[in-house]
Design a protein around this motif. Structure first.
Motif, PDB file in Angstrom:
ATOM      1  N   UNK A  56       5.387   2.847   0.604  1.00 56.79           N
ATOM      2  CA  UNK A  56       6.058   2.847  -0.689  1.00 56.79           C
ATOM      3  C   UNK A  56       5.800   4.173  -1.391  1.00 56.79           C
ATOM      4  N   UNK A  57       6.746   4.569  -2.257  1.00 51.96           N
ATOM      5  CA  UNK A  57       6.601   5.798  -3.041  1.00 51.96           C
ATOM      6  C   UNK A  57       6.846   5.464  -4.511  1.00 51.96           C
ATOM      7  N   UNK A  58       5.941   5.922  -5.353  1.00 53.37           N
ATOM      8  CA  UNK A  58       6.079   5.764  -6.800  1.00 53.37           C
ATOM      9  C   UNK A  58       6.115   7.154  -7.424  1.00 53.37           C
ATOM     10  N   UNK A  59       7.096   7.393  -8.268  1.00 55.25           N
ATOM     11  CA  UNK A  59       7.172   8.669  -8.986  1.00 55.25           C
ATOM     12  C   UNK A  59       7.070   8.367 -10.469  1.00 55.25           C
ATOM     13  N   UNK A  60       6.035   8.881 -11.106  1.00 58.28           N
ATOM     14  CA  UNK A  60       5.797   8.639 -12.518  1.00 58.28           C
ATOM     15  C   UNK A  60       5.818   9.962 -13.265  1.00 58.28           C
ATOM     16  N   UNK A  61       5.381   9.923 -14.521  1.00 61.18           N
ATOM     17  CA  UNK A  61       5.502  11.105 -15.373  1.00 61.18           C
ATOM     18  C   UNK A  61       4.782  12.324 -14.805  1.00 61.18           C
ATOM     19  N   UNK A  62       3.550  12.146 -14.361  1.00 64.58           N
ATOM     20  CA  UNK A  62       2.791  13.317 -13.905  1.00 64.58           C
ATOM     21  C   UNK A  62       2.145  13.089 -12.548  1.00 64.58           C
ATOM     22  N   UNK A  63       2.658  12.131 -11.760  1.00 65.20           N
ATOM     23  CA  UNK A  63       2.090  11.952 -10.429  1.00 65.20           C
ATOM     24  C   UNK A  63       3.079  11.275  -9.487  1.00 65.20           C
ATOM     25  N   UNK A  64       2.812  11.472  -8.206  1.00 61.61           N
ATOM     26  CA  UNK A  64       3.487  10.741  -7.140  1.00 61.61           C
ATOM     27  C   UNK A  64       2.418   9.897  -6.467  1.00 61.61           C
ATOM     28  N   UNK A  65       2.657   8.602  -6.348  1.00 59.67           N
ATOM     29  CA  UNK A  65       1.699   7.721  -5.675  1.00 59.67           C
ATOM     30  C   UNK A  65       2.334   7.206  -4.393  1.00 59.67           C
ATOM     31  N   UNK A  66       1.522   7.123  -3.362  1.00 61.56           N
ATOM     32  CA  UNK A  66       2.014   6.664  -2.065  1.00 61.56           C
ATOM     33  C   UNK A  66       1.146   5.511  -1.569  1.00 61.56           C
ATOM     34  N   UNK A  67       1.806   4.441  -1.168  1.00 66.88           N
ATOM     35  CA  UNK A  67       1.146   3.324  -0.513  1.00 66.88           C
ATOM     36  C   UNK A  67       1.377   3.487   0.979  1.00 66.88           C
ATOM     37  N   UNK A  68       0.314   3.526   1.763  1.00 62.71           N
ATOM     38  CA  UNK A  68       0.440   3.846   3.188  1.00 62.71           C
ATOM     39  C   UNK A  68       0.236   2.616   4.072  1.00 62.71           C
ATOM     40  N   UNK A  69       0.726   2.716   5.290  1.00 67.80           N
ATOM     41  CA  UNK A  69       0.377   1.750   6.324  1.00 67.80           C
ATOM     42  C   UNK A  69      -1.010   2.088   6.854  1.00 67.80           C
ATOM     43  N   UNK A  70      -1.624   1.142   7.557  1.00 67.13           N
ATOM     44  CA  UNK A  70      -3.011   1.327   8.000  1.00 67.13           C
ATOM     45  C   UNK A  70      -3.164   2.192   9.244  1.00 67.13           C
ATOM     46  N   UNK A  71      -2.117   2.801   9.720  1.00 67.67           N
ATOM     47  CA  UNK A  71      -2.199   3.581  10.963  1.00 67.67           C
ATOM     48  C   UNK A  71      -2.951   4.896  10.784  1.00 67.67           C
ATOM     49  N   UNK A  72      -3.179   5.304   9.525  1.00 66.84           N
ATOM     50  CA  UNK A  72      -3.947   6.529   9.267  1.00 66.84           C
ATOM     51  C   UNK A  72      -4.906   6.282   8.112  1.00 66.84           C
ATOM     52  N   UNK A  73      -5.888   7.162   7.987  1.00 70.67           N
ATOM     53  CA  UNK A  73      -6.792   7.167   6.845  1.00 70.67           C
ATOM     54  C   UNK A  73      -6.383   8.294   5.908  1.00 70.67           C
ATOM     55  N   UNK A  74      -6.482   8.063   4.595  1.00 69.08           N
ATOM     56  CA  UNK A  74      -6.079   9.090   3.637  1.00 69.08           C
ATOM     57  C   UNK A  74      -6.864  10.381   3.825  1.00 69.08           C
ATOM     58  N   UNK A  75      -8.124  10.288   4.186  1.00 69.69           N
ATOM     59  CA  UNK A  75      -8.925  11.503   4.327  1.00 69.69           C
ATOM     60  C   UNK A  75      -8.372  12.428   5.406  1.00 69.69           C
ATOM     61  N   UNK A  76      -7.612  11.871   6.333  1.00 68.31           N
ATOM     62  CA  UNK A  76      -7.066  12.680   7.421  1.00 68.31           C
ATOM     63  C   UNK A  76      -5.726  13.336   7.072  1.00 68.31           C
ATOM     64  N   UNK A  77      -5.031  12.796   6.063  1.00 72.11           N
ATOM     65  CA  UNK A  77      -3.671  13.298   5.800  1.00 72.11           C
ATOM     66  C   UNK A  77      -3.442  13.721   4.355  1.00 72.11           C
ATOM     67  N   UNK A  78      -4.379  13.439   3.441  1.00 76.67           N
ATOM     68  CA  UNK A  78      -4.097  13.656   2.020  1.00 76.67           C
ATOM     69  C   UNK A  78      -3.840  15.116   1.679  1.00 76.67           C
ATOM     70  N   UNK A  79      -4.563  16.041   2.298  1.00 77.86           N
ATOM     71  CA  UNK A  79      -4.356  17.460   1.995  1.00 77.86           C
ATOM     72  C   UNK A  79      -2.976  17.924   2.439  1.00 77.86           C
ATOM     73  N   UNK A  80      -2.552  17.442   3.594  1.00 78.94           N
ATOM     74  CA  UNK A  80      -1.225  17.800   4.107  1.00 78.94           C
ATOM     75  C   UNK A  80      -0.125  17.264   3.192  1.00 78.94           C
ATOM     76  N   UNK A  81      -0.289  16.023   2.732  1.00 79.04           N
ATOM     77  CA  UNK A  81       0.708  15.422   1.839  1.00 79.04           C
ATOM     78  C   UNK A  81       0.727  16.148   0.495  1.00 79.04           C
ATOM     79  N   UNK A  82      -0.456  16.467  -0.020  1.00 76.23           N
ATOM     80  CA  UNK A  82      -0.529  17.187  -1.293  1.00 76.23           C
ATOM     81  C   UNK A  82       0.182  18.531  -1.198  1.00 76.23           C
ATOM     82  N   UNK A  83      -0.019  19.232  -0.094  1.00 79.09           N
ATOM     83  CA  UNK A  83       0.636  20.526   0.119  1.00 79.09           C
ATOM     84  C   UNK A  83       2.142  20.360   0.190  1.00 79.09           C
ATOM     85  N   UNK A  84       2.595  19.294   0.859  1.00 79.30           N
ATOM     86  CA  UNK A  84       4.037  19.056   0.991  1.00 79.30           C
ATOM     87  C   UNK A  84       4.667  18.754  -0.363  1.00 79.30           C
ATOM     88  N   UNK A  85       4.030  17.912  -1.163  1.00 80.07           N
ATOM     89  CA  UNK A  85       4.563  17.579  -2.486  1.00 80.07           C
ATOM     90  C   UNK A  85       4.576  18.812  -3.379  1.00 80.07           C
TER      91      UNK A  85
END
Length: 305
Positions: A56-85
């Protein structure tokens, strides 16, 4: 064009991570997308759904929130996603491809709250208004602050302070709050419901609230400060600011003199000119700093913003 910086922030749900921006992404409107088809009005959300772990993707006033499936851990992908956003936002591409008047807007609520300063009333909204505190002494300072400029057109408005989700308004003495509160509250509510901008994208807090020191709005440059000054800032931020904010004001560290053990702070909003602020300063903040930093602080003095 605004330059965005994105910072991952954890939430109470392990599967959901917020990517906070240092500027507003949308104006008082939030969006929730369950899949890429629902996200057809948001190129940014569609791009994120191409990541296989995005649920799921949530777009609010000053943030984007993402709900992920369990196939990955946030610590492994969060920097890449932050860079993409961050790259997407800085590209200038549209975040939401829809006319504002076709969007169902969330109703705004605004209520008035008294402060210790009888000349100041706090108007609290159910929406985030600004990301940093900022004070306006007159309409000339509101050149790039549309809401503030409109509020100054009321002849009884003397000063305005904005922080998080509230506006503290200082009135002139010739009117009572009973005469004007409803008018101000309703004006702010309608303004927010129409999703009009609070501050323009190129508004600079440092230009609006410049001091001949290291203070820029609510941001303080601590890189060149001594250890005691940094400790004082930490104590003020943790123990003093939340209480002051609840009263519709703000306090900022200005300077510390080691020789005289003198601390100078800036009082803003409802705290500026408040009859009880001197008592609070002496009996509260000064005593706290003396107790927590023995032998380091002997006096705390305030500048009214």
């Amino acid at each position: 064009m605004s330059t965005y910086n994105i910072k991952p922030v954890s939430t109470s749900h392990e599967s959901i991570l917020k990517f906070e921006a240092d500027k507003f992404i949308t104006q008082h409107i939030s969006y929730e997308f369950e899949n890429i088809e629902e996200a057809k009005i948001s190129p940014l959300a569609q791009q994120l759904f191409h990541l296989p772990f995005v649920k799921q993707v949530f777009i609010a006033q000053n943030f984007v929130a993402i709900n992920k499936y369990d196939i990955v851990e946030w610590k492994d992908v969060q920097d890449e996603v932050a860079t993409q956003i961050e790259a997407y936002l800085n590209s200038g591409a549209p975040i939401i491809k829809v006319e504002e008047n076709s969007v169902k807007k969330t109703a705004a609520t605004v209520y008035a709250e008294s402060t210790p300063n009888p000349g100041v009333l706090k108007f609290v909204a159910n929406k985030k208004l600004v990301l940093q505190s900022v004070e306006f002494k007159n309409i000339d300072e509101a050149n790039k602050a549309p809401l503030v400029k409109e509020l100054f057109k009321f002849p009884f408005v003397k000063e305005i302070f904005l922080d998080d989700n509230y506006i503290s308004i200082t009135k002139y003495d010739y009117v009572t709050w009973e005469e004007i509160t409803q008018e101000i509250r309703e004006f702010i509510r309608l303004y927010l419901e129409e999703a009009k901008p609070i501050l323009e994208d190129d508004f600079s807090i440092s230009n609006n609230d410049a001091r001949e020191n290291n203070v820029k709005g609510s941001e303080i440059d601590t890189s060149s400060l001594d250890e005691t000054s940094q400790l004082i800032i930490g104590i003020i931020d943790e123990y003093v600011k939340p209480a002051v904010a609840s009263d519709g004001g703000n306090i900022q560290f200005i300077s510390y003199e080691a020789e005289t053990q003198r601390v100078e702070v800036l009082l803003q909003g409802a705290c500026s000119g408040c009859p009880s602020s001197t008592v609070t300063l002496k009996n509260g903040i000064e005593n706290m700093l003396k107790e927590m930093l023995p032998g380091k602080v002997s006096l705390v003095e305030a500048i009214n913003g």
